[in-house]
Design a protein around this motif. Structure first.
Motif, short mmCIF file in Angstrom:
data_model
loop_
_atom_site.label_atom_id
_atom_site.label_comp_id
_atom_site.label_asym_id
_atom_site.label_seq_id
_atom_site.Cartn_x
_atom_site.Cartn_y
_atom_site.Cartn_z
N ASP A 290 6.74 -8.17 3.32
CA ASP A 290 5.66 -7.54 4.08
C ASP A 290 5.18 -8.52 5.15
OD1 ASP A 290 3.39 -6.31 5.03
OD2 ASP A 290 2.41 -6.11 3.08
N VAL A 291 5.16 -8.09 6.39
CA VAL A 291 4.72 -8.95 7.50
C VAL A 291 3.30 -9.44 7.29
CG1 VAL A 291 4.29 -9.02 9.99
CG2 VAL A 291 6.28 -7.81 9.11
N GLN A 292 2.49 -8.65 6.59
CA GLN A 292 1.09 -9.03 6.40
C GLN A 292 0.87 -9.91 5.18
OE1 GLN A 292 -0.23 -4.70 7.69
NE2 GLN A 292 -1.95 -6.09 7.82
N GLN A 293 1.95 -10.21 4.44
CA GLN A 293 1.89 -11.17 3.33
C GLN A 293 3.20 -11.94 3.34
OE1 GLN A 293 0.80 -8.19 0.18
NE2 GLN A 293 -0.80 -9.68 -0.30
N LEU A 294 3.36 -12.79 4.32
CA LEU A 294 4.63 -13.48 4.53
C LEU A 294 4.91 -14.53 3.45
CD1 LEU A 294 4.35 -13.95 8.39
CD2 LEU A 294 5.92 -12.42 7.19
N SER B 146 0.82 -1.20 0.00
CA SER B 146 0.00 0.00 0.00
C SER B 146 0.86 1.25 0.00
CB SER B 146 -0.90 0.00 1.23
OG SER B 146 -0.13 0.17 2.40
N ALA B 147 0.23 2.38 -0.33
CA ALA B 147 0.93 3.66 -0.33
C ALA B 147 1.47 3.98 1.06
CB ALA B 147 -0.01 4.77 -0.80
N GLU B 148 0.69 3.63 2.09
CA GLU B 148 1.12 3.87 3.46
C GLU B 148 2.39 3.09 3.77
OE1 GLU B 148 -0.61 3.49 8.03
OE2 GLU B 148 -1.95 3.31 6.32
N LYS B 149 2.44 1.85 3.34
CA LYS B 149 3.64 1.04 3.58
C LYS B 149 4.82 1.54 2.76
CE LYS B 149 1.13 -3.14 4.83
NZ LYS B 149 0.79 -4.53 4.46
N GLN B 150 4.54 1.99 1.54
CA GLN B 150 5.60 2.56 0.72
C GLN B 150 6.21 3.77 1.41
OE1 GLN B 150 7.01 1.41 -1.89
NE2 GLN B 150 5.60 0.48 -3.34
N ASN B 151 5.36 4.62 1.99
CA ASN B 151 5.85 5.80 2.69
C ASN B 151 6.69 5.41 3.90
OD1 ASN B 151 4.53 7.50 0.90
ND2 ASN B 151 2.70 7.70 2.17
N VAL C 250 -1.33 -2.34 8.92
CA VAL C 250 -2.47 -1.58 8.42
C VAL C 250 -3.77 -2.19 8.96
CG1 VAL C 250 -3.71 -0.85 6.36
CG2 VAL C 250 -1.20 -0.88 6.36
N ARG C 251 -3.83 -3.53 9.00
CA ARG C 251 -4.99 -4.25 9.56
C ARG C 251 -4.45 -5.22 10.61
NH1 ARG C 251 -7.79 -7.41 5.46
NH2 ARG C 251 -5.74 -7.57 4.47
N LEU C 252 -4.64 -4.89 11.87
CA LEU C 252 -4.02 -5.64 12.96
C LEU C 252 -4.45 -7.11 12.96
CD1 LEU C 252 -2.28 -5.77 15.48
CD2 LEU C 252 -4.25 -4.98 16.81
N GLU C 253 -5.77 -7.36 12.89
CA GLU C 253 -6.25 -8.74 12.97
C GLU C 253 -5.75 -9.58 11.80
OE1 GLU C 253 -10.45 -8.95 13.51
OE2 GLU C 253 -10.41 -7.97 15.46
N ALA C 254 -5.72 -8.99 10.62
CA ALA C 254 -5.23 -9.73 9.46
C ALA C 254 -3.74 -10.00 9.59
CB ALA C 254 -5.50 -8.92 8.19
N GLY C 255 -3.01 -9.05 10.14
CA GLY C 255 -1.57 -9.24 10.35
C GLY C 255 -1.28 -10.34 11.35
N LEU C 256 -2.03 -10.37 12.44
CA LEU C 256 -1.85 -11.42 13.45
C LEU C 256 -2.24 -12.78 12.89
CD1 LEU C 256 -3.16 -9.58 16.64
CD2 LEU C 256 -0.79 -10.06 16.03
N ALA C 257 -3.27 -12.80 12.06
CA ALA C 257 -3.69 -14.06 11.43
C ALA C 257 -2.59 -14.59 10.51
CB ALA C 257 -4.98 -13.85 10.64
N GLU C 258 -1.89 -13.69 9.83
CA GLU C 258 -0.80 -14.11 8.95
C GLU C 258 0.38 -14.66 9.74
OE1 GLU C 258 1.19 -14.32 5.07
OE2 GLU C 258 -0.72 -14.76 6.02
N LEU C 259 0.68 -14.05 10.89
CA LEU C 259 1.72 -14.60 11.76
C LEU C 259 1.32 -16.00 12.23
CD1 LEU C 259 2.69 -11.53 14.01
CD2 LEU C 259 3.82 -12.34 11.93
N ASN C 260 0.06 -16.15 12.58
CA ASN C 260 -0.45 -17.44 13.06
C ASN C 260 -0.38 -18.50 11.96
OD1 ASN C 260 -1.84 -19.02 15.21
ND2 ASN C 260 -3.46 -19.11 13.67
N ARG C 261 -0.58 -18.09 10.72
CA ARG C 261 -0.55 -19.04 9.60
C ARG C 261 0.81 -19.74 9.49
NH1 ARG C 261 1.46 -19.23 4.65
NH2 ARG C 261 2.22 -17.07 4.71
N VAL C 262 1.90 -18.97 9.66
CA VAL C 262 3.23 -19.55 9.46
C VAL C 262 3.80 -20.14 10.75
CG1 VAL C 262 3.69 -17.99 7.54
CG2 VAL C 262 4.46 -17.36 9.84
N LEU C 263 3.05 -20.04 11.84
CA LEU C 263 3.49 -20.55 13.14
C LEU C 263 3.04 -22.00 13.31
CD1 LEU C 263 4.84 -19.37 15.79
CD2 LEU C 263 2.50 -19.15 16.66
N LYS C 264 3.93 -22.82 13.87
CA LYS C 264 3.55 -24.20 14.16
C LYS C 264 2.47 -24.25 15.23
CE LYS C 264 8.06 -26.34 13.25
NZ LYS C 264 9.20 -27.07 13.88
#
Length: 206
Positions: free
Chosen positions: A117-121, A11-16, A141-155
């Motif tokens: 990107d932490v939100q698209q690992l 996103s533009a925010e992340k680019q900045n 940018v989206r906390l719940e989605a970011g935490l869900a992505e961390l959880n996806r790659v976690l055993k």
């Protein structure tokens, strides 16, 4: 380890944010020591208490910055099999990689530096035993989605360790803290780094 071929739309925010961090990478560590009165090193060392001594640990340091957390872990923990340091900022990662040469070769060869990107690992599911993220969750940018992505790659049964600022419970301490955070920190950060914009951003996201 096979990395997923997932297309990342930044996103533009992340680019900045990436541009800002690319500007301050040389003074980032000095600013952290200065603005925290040296407490940032103490905080990072506390993370070690939560990492077990089980053998063959795979660990991800998300939003690694200049790599302070993951390098501290590698220095103190001999049971790390593979460590990944991920960040959006190429300059921050370059700085982290240079700092990794302080490690002995056998330890240094355990770490991989990845732009991402932490939100698209770019990792497969259920791979990591531990994930650390220090002062980076504020950039989600989206906390719940970011935490869900961390959880996806976690055993299953794995651990996410988040190191982040919060507001003190004591009203007086909170007032002093907010005055420092809102008014003094951006000015002091600008003095050290030469970038007022970067520390206004950090102030806002905290």
């Amino acid at each position: 380890m096979n990395l997923n071929k997932r297309n990342s739309v930044i996103s533009a925010e992340k680019q900045n944010a990436r541009v800002l961090f690319d500007k301050i990478y040389l003074t980032y560590d000095l600013a952290n020591r200065f603005l925290s009165l040296g407490l940032d090193s103490y905080w990072r060392n506390k993370v070690l208490r939560f990492i077990s001594n089980q053998p063959e640990i795979n660990i991800l340091d998300a939003a690694t910055g200049t790599g302070d957390i993951i390098l501290t872990i590698l220095k103190k923990k001999q049971n790390i099999k593979t460590a990944y340091a991920l960040d959006l900022s190429q300059q921050m990662l370059t700085r982290a990689k240079k700092k990794s040469y302080q490690l002995i070769r056998i330890v240094r060869e355990k770490i991989r530096f990845i732009i991402g990107d932490v939100q698209q690992l770019p990792f497969q599911n259920n791979f990591f035993d531990y994930i650390t993220i220090g002062f980076g969750i504020r950039n989600f940018v989206r906390l719940e989605a970011g935490l869900a992505e961390l959880n996806r790659v976690l055993k299953p049964g794995g651990t996410v360790l988040v190191l982040e600022f919060s507001l003190p419970d004591n009203r007086f301490v909170r007032l002093v803290y907010l005055i420092y955070l809102r008014y003094l920190m951006p000015l002091l950060g600008a003095l050290v780094s030469g970038s007022l914009q970067a520390y206004l951003y950090l102030n806002k996201t905290i």
